[in-house]
Design a protein around this motif. Sequence first.
Motif, PDB file in Angstrom:
ATOM      1  N   GLY A  37       0.777  -1.225   0.000  1.00 22.35           N
ATOM      2  CA  GLY A  37       0.000   0.000   0.000  1.00 22.35           C
ATOM      3  C   GLY A  37       0.814   1.284   0.000  1.00 22.35           C
ATOM      4  N   TRP A  38       0.105   2.351  -0.379  1.00 22.69           N
ATOM      5  CA  TRP A  38       0.623   3.715  -0.256  1.00 22.69           C
ATOM      6  C   TRP A  38      -0.292   4.476   0.698  1.00 22.69           C
ATOM      7  CZ3 TRP A  38       5.221   5.362  -1.807  1.00 22.69           C
ATOM      8  CH2 TRP A  38       5.875   4.670  -2.825  1.00 22.69           C
ATOM      9  N   LEU A  39       0.324   5.216   1.598  1.00 28.38           N
ATOM     10  CA  LEU A  39      -0.389   5.996   2.591  1.00 28.38           C
ATOM     11  C   LEU A  39       0.317   7.329   2.720  1.00 28.38           C
ATOM     12  CD1 LEU A  39       0.241   2.815   3.746  1.00 28.38           C
ATOM     13  CD2 LEU A  39      -1.701   3.484   5.158  1.00 28.38           C
ATOM     14  N   ARG A  40      -0.374   8.309   3.291  1.00 32.07           N
ATOM     15  CA  ARG A  40       0.265   9.608   3.459  1.00 32.07           C
ATOM     16  C   ARG A  40      -0.242  10.292   4.714  1.00 32.07           C
ATOM     17  NH1 ARG A  40      -2.446  13.432  -1.317  1.00 32.07           N
ATOM     18  NH2 ARG A  40      -4.554  13.517  -0.423  1.00 32.07           N
ATOM     19  N   GLN A  41       0.544  11.243   5.199  1.00 28.86           N
ATOM     20  CA  GLN A  41       0.159  12.037   6.353  1.00 28.86           C
ATOM     21  C   GLN A  41       0.450  13.500   6.084  1.00 28.86           C
ATOM     22  OE1 GLN A  41       1.816  10.910  10.179  1.00 28.86           O
ATOM     23  NE2 GLN A  41       0.053  11.827  11.200  1.00 28.86           N
ATOM     24  N   PRO A  42      -0.593  14.282   5.784  1.00 35.10           N
ATOM     25  CA  PRO A  42      -0.400  15.727   5.597  1.00 35.10           C
ATOM     26  C   PRO A  42      -0.011  16.385   6.914  1.00 35.10           C
ATOM     27  CG  PRO A  42      -2.489  14.977   4.656  1.00 35.10           C
ATOM     28  CD  PRO A  42      -1.967  13.871   5.512  1.00 35.10           C
ATOM     29  N   PRO A  43       0.610  17.533   6.860  1.00 41.65           N
ATOM     30  CA  PRO A  43       1.021  18.205   8.099  1.00 41.65           C
ATOM     31  C   PRO A  43      -0.172  18.499   8.994  1.00 41.65           C
ATOM     32  CG  PRO A  43       1.294  19.631   6.166  1.00 41.65           C
ATOM     33  CD  PRO A  43       1.015  18.277   5.652  1.00 41.65           C
ATOM     34  N   GLY A  44      -0.059  18.100  10.248  1.00 38.46           N
ATOM     35  CA  GLY A  44      -1.105  18.361  11.226  1.00 38.46           C
ATOM     36  C   GLY A  44      -2.335  17.487  11.106  1.00 38.46           C
ATOM     37  N   LYS A  45      -2.275  16.466  10.233  1.00 34.81           N
ATOM     38  CA  LYS A  45      -3.437  15.597  10.027  1.00 34.81           C
ATOM     39  C   LYS A  45      -3.062  14.138  10.256  1.00 34.81           C
ATOM     40  CE  LYS A  45      -5.650  18.697   6.698  1.00 34.81           C
ATOM     41  NZ  LYS A  45      -6.278  18.815   5.350  1.00 34.81           N
ATOM     42  N   GLY A  46      -4.060  13.273  10.224  1.00 43.14           N
ATOM     43  CA  GLY A  46      -3.834  11.853  10.428  1.00 43.14           C
ATOM     44  C   GLY A  46      -3.409  11.139   9.162  1.00 43.14           C
ATOM     45  N   LEU A  47      -3.100   9.851   9.336  1.00 44.39           N
ATOM     46  CA  LEU A  47      -2.719   9.027   8.204  1.00 44.39           C
ATOM     47  C   LEU A  47      -3.907   8.790   7.275  1.00 44.39           C
ATOM     48  CD1 LEU A  47      -0.491   6.297   9.864  1.00 44.39           C
ATOM     49  CD2 LEU A  47       0.179   7.744   7.943  1.00 44.39           C
ATOM     50  N   GLU A  48      -3.635   8.795   5.988  1.00 42.07           N
ATOM     51  CA  GLU A  48      -4.658   8.571   4.968  1.00 42.07           C
ATOM     52  C   GLU A  48      -4.206   7.453   4.046  1.00 42.07           C
ATOM     53  OE1 GLU A  48      -7.083  11.117   1.549  1.00 42.07           O
ATOM     54  OE2 GLU A  48      -5.113  11.797   2.218  1.00 42.07           O
ATOM     55  N   TRP A  49      -5.086   6.488   3.825  1.00 40.75           N
ATOM     56  CA  TRP A  49      -4.796   5.417   2.889  1.00 40.75           C
ATOM     57  C   TRP A  49      -5.061   5.913   1.471  1.00 40.75           C
ATOM     58  CZ3 TRP A  49      -8.235   2.407  -0.255  1.00 40.75           C
ATOM     59  CH2 TRP A  49      -7.656   1.256  -0.813  1.00 40.75           C
ATOM     60  N   ILE A  50      -4.113   5.689   0.571  1.00 41.81           N
ATOM     61  CA  ILE A  50      -4.233   6.120  -0.817  1.00 41.81           C
ATOM     62  C   ILE A  50      -4.690   4.971  -1.704  1.00 41.81           C
ATOM     63  CG2 ILE A  50      -2.993   7.031  -2.810  1.00 41.81           C
ATOM     64  CD1 ILE A  50      -0.998   8.290  -0.796  1.00 41.81           C
ATOM     65  N   GLY A  51      -4.078   3.808  -1.528  1.00 40.97           N
ATOM     66  CA  GLY A  51      -4.417   2.668  -2.352  1.00 40.97           C
ATOM     67  C   GLY A  51      -3.446   1.533  -2.131  1.00 40.97           C
ATOM     68  N   ALA A  52      -3.699   0.425  -2.825  1.00 42.07           N
ATOM     69  CA  ALA A  52      -2.848  -0.743  -2.671  1.00 42.07           C
ATOM     70  C   ALA A  52      -2.855  -1.583  -3.935  1.00 42.07           C
ATOM     71  CB  ALA A  52      -3.306  -1.589  -1.488  1.00 42.07           C
ATOM     72  N   ILE A  53      -1.791  -2.357  -4.085  1.00 42.92           N
ATOM     73  CA  ILE A  53      -1.707  -3.348  -5.144  1.00 42.92           C
ATOM     74  C   ILE A  53      -1.467  -4.696  -4.473  1.00 42.92           C
ATOM     75  CG2 ILE A  53       0.776  -2.972  -5.540  1.00 42.92           C
ATOM     76  CD1 ILE A  53       0.128  -3.456  -8.577  1.00 42.92           C
ATOM     77  N   THR A  54      -2.149  -5.706  -4.967  1.00 38.83           N
ATOM     78  CA  THR A  54      -2.067  -7.005  -4.314  1.00 38.83           C
ATOM     79  C   THR A  54      -0.949  -7.860  -4.895  1.00 38.83           C
ATOM     80  OG1 THR A  54      -3.496  -8.259  -5.823  1.00 38.83           O
ATOM     81  CG2 THR A  54      -4.581  -6.897  -4.142  1.00 38.83           C
ATOM     82  N   TYR A  55      -0.727  -8.993  -4.246  1.00 39.36           N
ATOM     83  CA  TYR A  55       0.287  -9.947  -4.687  1.00 39.36           C
ATOM     84  C   TYR A  55       0.033 -10.423  -6.127  1.00 39.36           C
ATOM     85  CZ  TYR A  55      -3.467 -13.176  -3.608  1.00 39.36           C
ATOM     86  OH  TYR A  55      -4.687 -13.818  -3.573  1.00 39.36           O
TER      87      TYR A  55
END
Length: 125
Positions: A37-55
């Motif tokens: 997966g790819w995730l991100r955390q903007p400044p001052g905010k919580g973690l956000e899931w962006i997406g994923a690729i499976t096996y």
Amino acid sequence: QVQLQESGPGLVKPSQTLSLTCTVSGGSITTNYYYWGWLRQPPGKGLEWIGAITYSGNTYYSPSLKSRTSISRDTSKNQFTLQLSSVTPEDTAVYYCATMKYTREYDDTSRYEYWGQGTQVTVSS
């Protein structure tokens, strides 16, 4: 133990495409039942899931980002890549790649077991 490492430019101009690569060692991105997966955390905010690729190469995206997101992989290099198009300053964040063994909650950031160290991406002209 699997290790992940993000790489890519730290500065992207508005309207351009953000592109990041995650290089995996200590395990294969084709190992059965693992999601990458790819995730991100903007400044001052919580973690956000962006997406994923499976096996097996299937992809899943956050509904809010789906129209701008593409995740792909290169199995020969054991890498997977995020592309986020038409970026704005609101896309400024620390971006992480991570992996988990399949659960239904693949969009739950707390389910991801192994993480890269994260890379800062700033969107600015």
